[in-house]
Design a protein around this motif. Sequence first.
Motif, short mmCIF file in Angstrom:
data_model
loop_
_atom_site.label_atom_id
_atom_site.label_comp_id
_atom_site.label_asym_id
_atom_site.label_seq_id
_atom_site.Cartn_x
_atom_site.Cartn_y
_atom_site.Cartn_z
N LEU A 249 0.83 -1.20 0.00
CA LEU A 249 0.00 0.00 0.00
C LEU A 249 0.86 1.25 0.00
O LEU A 249 2.08 1.19 0.20
N ASP A 250 0.24 2.39 -0.22
CA ASP A 250 0.94 3.67 -0.31
C ASP A 250 1.78 3.90 0.95
O ASP A 250 1.26 3.97 2.07
N ALA A 251 3.11 4.05 0.76
CA ALA A 251 4.01 4.25 1.89
C ALA A 251 3.87 5.61 2.53
O ALA A 251 4.38 5.84 3.63
N ALA A 358 6.20 -14.92 12.51
CA ALA A 358 5.07 -14.30 13.22
C ALA A 358 4.55 -13.10 12.45
O ALA A 358 3.34 -12.83 12.43
N TYR A 359 5.45 -12.37 11.79
CA TYR A 359 5.07 -11.21 10.99
C TYR A 359 4.77 -11.60 9.54
O TYR A 359 4.42 -10.75 8.74
N ASN A 360 4.96 -12.88 9.21
CA ASN A 360 4.84 -13.34 7.83
C ASN A 360 5.70 -12.48 6.92
O ASN A 360 5.30 -12.13 5.80
N ASN A 361 6.88 -12.13 7.40
CA ASN A 361 7.77 -11.25 6.64
C ASN A 361 8.30 -11.98 5.40
O ASN A 361 8.35 -13.21 5.35
N ARG A 362 8.73 -11.22 4.39
CA ARG A 362 9.16 -11.84 3.15
C ARG A 362 10.30 -11.09 2.47
O ARG A 362 10.63 -11.37 1.32
N TYR A 363 10.93 -10.16 3.18
CA TYR A 363 11.88 -9.26 2.50
C TYR A 363 12.98 -8.85 3.46
O TYR A 363 12.77 -8.75 4.67
N TRP A 364 14.17 -8.63 2.94
CA TRP A 364 15.22 -7.85 3.61
C TRP A 364 15.49 -6.62 2.74
O TRP A 364 15.72 -6.77 1.54
N PRO A 365 15.51 -5.43 3.27
CA PRO A 365 14.99 -5.06 4.58
C PRO A 365 13.47 -4.87 4.50
O PRO A 365 12.91 -4.75 3.42
N ALA A 366 12.83 -4.85 5.67
CA ALA A 366 11.40 -4.55 5.76
C ALA A 366 11.14 -3.86 7.08
O ALA A 366 11.73 -4.23 8.10
N ARG A 367 10.30 -2.84 7.06
CA ARG A 367 10.04 -2.10 8.30
C ARG A 367 8.54 -1.97 8.55
O ARG A 367 7.74 -1.78 7.61
N TYR A 368 8.19 -2.09 9.83
CA TYR A 368 6.80 -2.07 10.28
C TYR A 368 6.66 -0.94 11.30
O TYR A 368 7.35 -0.93 12.32
N LEU A 369 5.77 0.01 11.01
CA LEU A 369 5.56 1.16 11.89
C LEU A 369 4.36 0.90 12.80
O LEU A 369 3.27 0.59 12.31
N VAL A 370 4.57 1.04 14.11
CA VAL A 370 3.55 0.67 15.10
C VAL A 370 3.19 1.90 15.93
O VAL A 370 4.08 2.65 16.37
N ASP A 371 1.89 2.13 16.15
CA ASP A 371 1.47 3.30 16.91
C ASP A 371 1.40 2.99 18.41
O ASP A 371 1.68 1.86 18.85
N ARG A 377 0.73 0.47 11.39
CA ARG A 377 0.14 1.54 10.57
C ARG A 377 0.78 1.67 9.20
O ARG A 377 0.25 2.36 8.33
N SER A 378 1.93 1.03 8.99
CA SER A 378 2.60 1.12 7.68
C SER A 378 3.59 -0.02 7.56
O SER A 378 4.23 -0.41 8.54
N ILE A 379 3.71 -0.57 6.34
CA ILE A 379 4.70 -1.61 6.03
C ILE A 379 5.44 -1.19 4.77
O ILE A 379 4.81 -0.88 3.75
N VAL A 380 6.76 -1.16 4.84
CA VAL A 380 7.59 -0.85 3.67
C VAL A 380 8.56 -2.00 3.48
O VAL A 380 9.32 -2.34 4.39
N GLU A 381 8.54 -2.62 2.30
CA GLU A 381 9.44 -3.71 1.98
C GLU A 381 10.48 -3.22 0.98
O GLU A 381 10.15 -2.63 -0.04
N GLY A 382 11.75 -3.47 1.30
CA GLY A 382 12.82 -3.01 0.44
C GLY A 382 13.30 -1.63 0.82
O GLY A 382 12.93 -1.06 1.84
N GLU A 383 14.16 -1.07 -0.04
CA GLU A 383 14.71 0.25 0.22
C GLU A 383 13.72 1.34 -0.21
O GLU A 383 12.78 1.10 -0.95
N GLY A 384 14.01 2.57 0.25
CA GLY A 384 13.25 3.72 -0.21
C GLY A 384 12.14 4.16 0.73
O GLY A 384 11.93 3.59 1.80
N SER A 385 11.43 5.22 0.31
CA SER A 385 10.29 5.79 1.04
C SER A 385 10.67 6.27 2.44
O SER A 385 9.87 6.21 3.37
N TYR A 386 11.90 6.76 2.59
CA TYR A 386 12.36 7.18 3.92
C TYR A 386 11.69 8.48 4.36
O TYR A 386 11.33 8.62 5.54
#
Length: 546
Positions: A249-251, A358-371, A377-386
């Motif tokens: 989804l939209d980063a 547990a996160y069903n992750n599939r990528y290096w790197p991947a980041r999960y933003l938690v409120d 609230r957001s998942i970004v897989e791979g580089e970019g969208s900083y």
Amino acid sequence: MLGIAVVGFIGGVITGLSPCILPVLPVVLSVSVGRRPALVIAGMVLSFASIALLGTLLLGILGLPQSVLHWAGILMLALVGVGMIVPQAGEWIQKPFDALPRPTILQDKARGRGGFLIGLALGAVYVPCAGPILAAVTVAGSTGEIGWNTVVLTLAFAAGSAVPLFFFALAGSAIGDRVDLVQRHRRAIGVVILVFTLALALRAPAAIQRALPDWTAGLARSFNDSSAVDEALSKVRPSGGTLDECRGLDAGQLHDCGPVPEFAGLENWINTSDPVTPAAAPVTLVDFWAYACINCQRAGEHITALYDAYRDAGLQVVGVHSPEYGFEHDLNNLRSAVQREGIRYPVAQDNNFDTWRAYNNRYWPARYLVDAAGNVRSIVEGEGSYAETEQLIRQLLVQANPDVELPAPVEGDAAPIGTEGRNRETYLGTDRARFADNAGYTPGEHDFGAQAAPGAGRYALSGRWELGPESIRSLGGHMEVNVYAAWVQLVVSGSGDVTVDYPNGTQKTMSVTDGTLDLYKAADPMSGILRIHASEGVSMYSLTFG
């Protein structure tokens, strides 16, 4: 099965064209001098595939360190270099092999044969870039969940990534055709092999790789996000499940992805005396990484900068280290990498991939933003969208504490901070519309006529519109939005223009490209009615506010 092989091979070729091949490229070129390149590359493919699938399990059964295969490959390449520089040493090194059925293995190397065995050594030190294909192979190999689909995917990926190296090996072999030249410069070639073997051992090429742009990034992203890859990998890894509805989804927007999964099986915490939970701070960023992954190293520079800037405002970062290669299981190697890369936030080992699954992750790197409420609230897989991630962090920090003092943005020309009391994210399609003031807001064509000004935080459509489940399209009508925000974005697709009338009487027309349009972006929030006119070729999906 054929589809899996094709996906693996194409993914491998893209990887082989990336900066990831740079560390082994000089060695491949050198050892191919006077040898059959097909044997060098065949040995490399077999070695890399075998280690990726079985290395971790086999070494675990034998009770050996996970780095033993990597260092065995380094040692073998060093012996090749020494044998070429000092023939007497090569003969001395050869003696332990005299009892083998083919007692001239190392002599064959020095004389221009033995390329297959050298390829086996190269496969042990080859570290291609991470991606969903390699992630699926690594997790399957580390957890013992290996089937024929995984074997085919691994061999195809290894073969594809070796194709560009094969052409460089051909160049080395062409030099070797000039036997006199090879004999005169055999010692120089041995020196080249030793120098680059030492560089591989010290991971010196990583600095160069980080500095270089990844010229295959766009192609890799398009390929990895394709339905063909998803379909192929679904036969290798579990599909669906935790958080999958939020991937891709939209980063630049906050989403409601559901509760954050708890950490599982993490051990050997670094930079903290106590284990950290994924929702123990106003905002938490969970980063899956592996220290030898160049993509992760580049991303880590941005994540470290965000942590340093926002930790006093309430940001917690947790590095979940899920190893891509066997040698990355080693705690001392990880500690050295954390220190070398200047990481100051908590890091823990996920050697058994329990948290990864547990996160069903599939990528290096991947980041999960938690409120603050413990929701992703957001998942970004791979580089970019900083910059987008930074803005979401700022919005969530303000939501958690309206009086928080935020530093200046660190990711370039970032947007203004979130504004307390601003509009909430507004979906326009009928499936998720919440803030429309129109009666009868259902799929189909409607003539809403003239509408009264919408209430605070709401919108109203006037005139003719075509409403769909995900988006809406003007048939000559306009939209009015009652706005309070410092940043207003409209998500659109199609072709045409969007014209906006602002509360102060000014007007602005923008051409549409698929993505987002910044309708308003300033340091001070705007308050009042935005009137939006879109041509009939434009589909509008949502409005976001900061």
